[in-house]
Design a protein around this motif. Structure first.
Motif, PDB file in Angstrom:
ATOM      1  N   GLU A 131      -6.455   3.563   1.252  1.00  0.00           N
ATOM      2  CA  GLU A 131      -6.399   2.149   0.884  1.00  0.00           C
ATOM      3  C   GLU A 131      -7.533   1.812  -0.078  1.00  0.00           C
ATOM      4  O   GLU A 131      -8.648   2.305   0.057  1.00  0.00           O
ATOM      5  CB  GLU A 131      -6.484   1.268   2.125  1.00  0.00           C
ATOM      6  CG  GLU A 131      -5.276   1.408   3.035  1.00  0.00           C
ATOM      7  CD  GLU A 131      -5.363   0.558   4.293  1.00  0.00           C
ATOM      8  OE1 GLU A 131      -4.347   0.478   5.014  1.00  0.00           O
ATOM      9  OE2 GLU A 131      -6.445  -0.015   4.550  1.00  0.00           O
TER      10      GLU A 131
ATOM     11  N   ARG B 143      -1.697   7.409   0.614  1.00  0.00           N
ATOM     12  CA  ARG B 143      -2.921   7.319  -0.185  1.00  0.00           C
ATOM     13  C   ARG B 143      -3.989   6.517   0.546  1.00  0.00           C
ATOM     14  O   ARG B 143      -3.672   5.648   1.375  1.00  0.00           O
ATOM     15  CB  ARG B 143      -2.634   6.642  -1.529  1.00  0.00           C
ATOM     16  CG  ARG B 143      -1.539   7.300  -2.356  1.00  0.00           C
ATOM     17  CD  ARG B 143      -2.005   8.630  -2.919  1.00  0.00           C
ATOM     18  NE  ARG B 143      -0.954   9.230  -3.748  1.00  0.00           N
ATOM     19  CZ  ARG B 143      -1.052  10.429  -4.323  1.00  0.00           C
ATOM     20  NH1 ARG B 143      -2.150  11.152  -4.148  1.00  0.00           N
ATOM     21  NH2 ARG B 143      -0.067  10.907  -5.062  1.00  0.00           N
TER      22      ARG B 143
ATOM     23  N   HIS C 288      -3.319  -2.726  -5.899  1.00  0.00           N
ATOM     24  CA  HIS C 288      -3.478  -1.277  -6.032  1.00  0.00           C
ATOM     25  C   HIS C 288      -2.400  -0.590  -5.177  1.00  0.00           C
ATOM     26  O   HIS C 288      -1.792  -1.201  -4.299  1.00  0.00           O
ATOM     27  CB  HIS C 288      -4.852  -0.834  -5.527  1.00  0.00           C
ATOM     28  CG  HIS C 288      -6.005  -1.337  -6.348  1.00  0.00           C
ATOM     29  ND1 HIS C 288      -6.332  -0.817  -7.575  1.00  0.00           N
ATOM     30  CD2 HIS C 288      -6.908  -2.317  -6.105  1.00  0.00           C
ATOM     31  CE1 HIS C 288      -7.384  -1.443  -8.064  1.00  0.00           C
ATOM     32  NE2 HIS C 288      -7.760  -2.365  -7.190  1.00  0.00           N
ATOM     33  N   ASN C 289      -2.170   0.695  -5.437  1.00  0.00           N
ATOM     34  CA  ASN C 289      -1.225   1.471  -4.614  1.00  0.00           C
ATOM     35  C   ASN C 289       0.088   0.710  -4.413  1.00  0.00           C
ATOM     36  O   ASN C 289       0.545   0.479  -3.282  1.00  0.00           O
ATOM     37  CB  ASN C 289      -1.843   1.788  -3.249  1.00  0.00           C
ATOM     38  CG  ASN C 289      -2.875   2.906  -3.336  1.00  0.00           C
ATOM     39  OD1 ASN C 289      -2.871   3.688  -4.275  1.00  0.00           O
ATOM     40  ND2 ASN C 289      -3.758   2.964  -2.352  1.00  0.00           N
TER      41      ASN C 289
ATOM     42  N   HIS D  43       3.272  -0.335  -3.539  1.00  0.00           N
ATOM     43  CA  HIS D  43       4.429   0.144  -2.777  1.00  0.00           C
ATOM     44  C   HIS D  43       4.758  -0.882  -1.704  1.00  0.00           C
ATOM     45  O   HIS D  43       3.876  -1.393  -1.006  1.00  0.00           O
ATOM     46  CB  HIS D  43       4.150   1.490  -2.113  1.00  0.00           C
ATOM     47  CG  HIS D  43       5.313   2.008  -1.319  1.00  0.00           C
ATOM     48  ND1 HIS D  43       6.351   2.725  -1.882  1.00  0.00           N
ATOM     49  CD2 HIS D  43       5.602   1.886   0.000  1.00  0.00           C
ATOM     50  CE1 HIS D  43       7.233   3.024  -0.938  1.00  0.00           C
ATOM     51  NE2 HIS D  43       6.800   2.533   0.214  1.00  0.00           N
TER      52      HIS D  43
ATOM     53  N   LYS E 147       0.847  -1.195   0.000  1.00  0.00           N
ATOM     54  CA  LYS E 147       0.000   0.000   0.000  1.00  0.00           C
ATOM     55  C   LYS E 147       0.883   1.246   0.000  1.00  0.00           C
ATOM     56  O   LYS E 147       2.047   1.223   0.416  1.00  0.00           O
ATOM     57  CB  LYS E 147      -0.910   0.024   1.226  1.00  0.00           C
ATOM     58  CG  LYS E 147      -0.175   0.065   2.557  1.00  0.00           C
ATOM     59  CD  LYS E 147      -1.163   0.171   3.722  1.00  0.00           C
ATOM     60  CE  LYS E 147      -0.412   0.260   5.048  1.00  0.00           C
ATOM     61  NZ  LYS E 147      -1.343   0.464   6.178  1.00  0.00           N
ATOM     62  N   GLN E 148       0.331   2.337  -0.459  1.00  0.00           N
ATOM     63  CA  GLN E 148       0.985   3.639  -0.387  1.00  0.00           C
ATOM     64  C   GLN E 148       0.519   4.320   0.902  1.00  0.00           C
ATOM     65  O   GLN E 148      -0.684   4.565   1.078  1.00  0.00           O
ATOM     66  CB  GLN E 148       0.584   4.500  -1.597  1.00  0.00           C
ATOM     67  CG  GLN E 148       1.042   3.960  -2.942  1.00  0.00           C
ATOM     68  CD  GLN E 148       2.467   4.368  -3.260  1.00  0.00           C
ATOM     69  OE1 GLN E 148       3.133   5.039  -2.460  1.00  0.00           O
ATOM     70  NE2 GLN E 148       2.946   3.958  -4.429  1.00  0.00           N
TER      71      GLN E 148
END
Length: 739
Positions: A439, A437, A485-486, A488, A433-434
């Motif tokens: 979730e 940002r 997604h996101n 990272h 996740k970022q």
């Protein structure tokens, strides 16, 4: 008019033509012929010692003539470079789509690859492996091209290894597995797009100038939108029994990219590999980067022959226990969903026993205590039995199942986590996740970071604990419902590893977990699932015995889906269940599900007496012919896209027993269904066959002339008129040799 000037001009033009024609030819060329039973792929060095693919077509019989092949072709375009390069570099002479693009440690982005050496090695499995070494004459970078050839199956696995010995990091911006070139004109592509409950939807198109791309950027559930399996044909759309075709798949469980480029000569360039999107890879000195394999089967006799060759290769050389057995099962998902307890589950064991299946599979919802798994928004990641639902644990259920003479399996989704879980509370840094940002959830879950060795240990431990605590656990269903997604990784950031490694290292981390599991538990059957058919490839099938085709179990839809999957996969790996989906009869559902690995997801106690009798007898029939479905040869007879009745058959290797399935797939035009016979295929023309209808519903009489005998010649040239209509929408025939 200046005659001398015109003559000089014509002479100059003639010399230019001669130079162009022979520009790629050298009398000292190295020629590497790669032969299968029916095809030749010819690699050759040009006068600059670059490696070109000079021929890819029907097998060349005379090795003495191979040196003349490149004389007949000239594909050097001074505007874009060499179209038929065997592995096209970037940044020097080439301006077309490259196979390999790098930035050297000194910042230079040019690459040249020249032939260095090659070896040919026989392998223990009967294959032959060609290894060709290419090197850059300026920078210490080495590329190895691998071709593993299965001659009898007309099948090749092709991949690449890249390494270097520069002073610093080599930044790889593209790194294809294969770079092929076809001189056959008018190419057609059949690809398969996906979405939930609509997997393997076929799309055919004629390829024209420019680039057509198939790709995935999903990260985990990689074929959720697009399959990495495809068919190429020439002159017309791929046909079942005629024409040159290539059936191919990139065997990679992460992001992929496959480019089809029709060039200025109207020839087809094909470049396939890992998707370089957001995935620039930093290669350390002496580190070896191995790409996944592009697997392709070739045929001059249409998709049917190519499929059978790929099926034989898969069972013998790739699929885990491909020559072995599979378990029929009863699943509780549609019977209970998340709402169950020990009493409900053990009651279903009796259903499994009455139907006659081998195994009971406990699906989602059995775990989580602080955050109980009573729906799909909590508990994922907390892999301990829910004490309220299962106070005596999994071991108790296994013992109770054994009392009914059935085995016990269980569902897991170990790569994922719900935010509402103890795992997420304790290890938020284990999640992809970022942090800056919001979730993004799919099915209320996130993906665990398998680039992290601690996470790999955790995922391995989930499965290992289940087996350690329950040694008689007989089956695993491994699900994966979320994409990434996101993107990272906290772990990569901590290790100062570029985030562009995430997609690749995630997939490799998953493979490491599966390798460890298979080293300790080599034979336990495992089903691969991903929100339906969101995962299916031949790299995964080294670790899994089978895969879930789709959550869409409507049998009419399954006729189409299973048809398309059958181009690439043998039926032994496709899981097909009888469920409440669809308005068709129970017989239709069971017949369709019998074309693979049969399972049930129904409440048998709610069936009528005749329905239960039918299921019990159908399972007995299936047990009598499943070896032919799993290990025999498949022949697709009538395509559901073109006919009102779809039909296909499976024949034993000895051609002494055949199981034939026919289904009504169009109820709008009923008068077309019984007007003409269906021609069979794959039989022995000189044998006599007795025809019987099986899987009849109780108190139903067959419309087939049972016990009638026909020659294989008659059945393949005239055929059988199958009594399929709205009142009798599915027919299963058994043909047995009369000796």
């Amino acid at each position: 008019m200046n005659t001398n000037k015109n003559s000089a001009c014509k002479l100059k033009q003639l010399l230019l033509v001669i130079v162009l024609v022979f520009s790629n030819i050298t009398t000292n060329a190295t020629i590497i012929p790669i032969h299968t039973k029916d095809f030749s792929l010819l690699l050759q060095t040009d006068n600059e010692n670059r490696l070109i693919l000079s021929y890819f077509g029907d097998r060349l019989a005379n090795n003495d003539e191979l040196k003349y092949v490149s004389d007949m072709f000239n594909f050097t375009d001074e505007n874009i470079g060499i179209c038929n390069s065997a592995y096209t570099p970037s940044g020097t002479w080439n301006l077309s789509e490259p196979a390999l693009k790098v930035i050297h440690s000194d910042g230079n982005n040019s690459l040249e690859l020249k032939y260095d050496s090659h070896t040919i090695d026989p392998l223990t499995n009967g294959a032959k492996q060609y290894t060709i070494v290419l090197k850059d004459p300026v920078y210490p970078i080495e590329v190895k091209l691998f071709y593993k050839v299965f001659e009898a199956e007309n099948l090749i696995e092709q991949w690449t290894e890249i390494s270097h010995n520069e002073d610093g990091i080599l930044r790889m911006q593209k790194y294809a597995s294969a770079n092929l070139y076809f001189t056959d004109k008018d190419p057609y592509l059949k690809s398969f797009h996906n979405q939930w409950a609509m997997e393997m939807q076929a799309n055919s198109q004629r390829l024209t100038r420019g680039i057509k791309t198939l790709d995935s950027k999903m990260g985990s559930r990689n074929v959720m939108l697009q399959s990495q399996s495809f068919i190429v044909s020439f002159g017309h759309e791929a046909k079942e029994n005629t024409g040159k075709v290539m059936l191919a798949q990139l065997a990679w469980s992460g992001n992929f990219k496959i480019d089809f480029e029709v060039d200025s000569y109207d020839n087809l360039r094909l470049i396939a590999g890992i998707n370089p999107h957001a995935s620039e890879y930093y290669l350390k000195p002496k580190e070896v980067f191995e790409t996944p394999a592009l697997i392709y089967a070739l045929s001059n006799n249409g998709t049917g022959e190519a499929s059978r060759n790929m099926h034989n290769w898969a069972r013998e050389h790739r699929v885990l226990d491909g020559q072995g057995e599979r378990l029929t099962l009863l699943n509780n998902w549609e019977a209970t969903y998340f709402d169950f307890n020990e009493k409900k589950i053990t009651k279903l064991f009796k259903d499994a026993q009455e139907i006659g299946v081998d195994l009971f599979l406990l699906d989602d919802g059995w775990f989580g205590n602080k955050y109980p798994r009573n729906n799909d928004d909590a508990g994922l990641g907390d892999w301990t039995e829910n004490k309220k639902k299962l106070p005596h644990g999994i071991g108790y259920l296994i013992k109770e199942a054994h009392k009914k003479d059935i085995k016990f399996g269980i569902w897991i989704e170990p790569e994922m986590v719900n935010p509402e879980s103890e795992l997420y509370e304790n290890h938020p840094d284990w999640v992809i996740k970022q942090s800056q940002r919001p979730e993004i959830y799919q099915r209320d879950q996130l993906v665990l970071d398998l680039t992290n060795p601690e996470v790999q240990d955790f995922v391995y431990g989930v499965v290992d604990r289940l087996f350690t605590d329950n040694p008689e656990l007989a089956f695993i269903k491994w699900d994966c419902n979320s994409i990434i997604h996101n993107a990272h990784s906290a772990y990569l950031a901590k290790e100062n590893t570029p985030q562009s490694h995430l997609y690749i290292d995630y997939t490799k981390g998953l493979y490491k977990v599966l390798e460890r599991l298979r080293a300790k538990y080599p034979k336990v059957p495992m089903m691969l699932c991903a929100g339906g058919g969101g995962r299916a490839d031949y790299n995964f099938l080294q670790y899994f015995t089978e895969f879930w085709v789709s959550d869409n179990t409507d049998p009419l839809e399954r006729v189409f889906q299973q048809w398309n999957y059958s181009y690439f996969y043998p039926s032994i790996v496709t899981d097909n269940h009888v469920t409440n989906w669809g308005n068709q009869s129970l017989k239709y559902k069971v017949d369709v599900a019998s074309m693979g690995k049969l399972g049930f997801d129904i409440v048998a106690s709610e069936l009528s007496k005749d329905e239960l009798t039918f299921c019990t007898e159908a399972v007995k029939n299936y047990n009598s012919f499943k070896e032919i479905i799993w290990h025999g040869d498949q022949y697709r007879l009538q395509n559901p896209y073109d006919y009102d009745v779809a039909s296909l058959l499976y024949t034993s290797k000895e051609k002494d027993r055949i199981i034939m399935f026919s289904y009504l797939v169009n109820t709008r035009v009923l008068y077309h269904t019984k007007t003409e016979p269906i021609k069979l295929n794959g039989l022995d023309a000189n044998k006599q066959y007795r025809v019987n209808e099986i899987n009849l519903f109780p108190n139903t009489l067959s419309q087939i002339k049972n016990e009638q005998t026909y020659s294989g010649d008659f059945l393949m040239k005239v055929g059988l008129n199958i009594p399929v209509d709205e009142d009798n929408p599915s027919v299963v025939l058994e043909l047995t040799e009369v000796k």
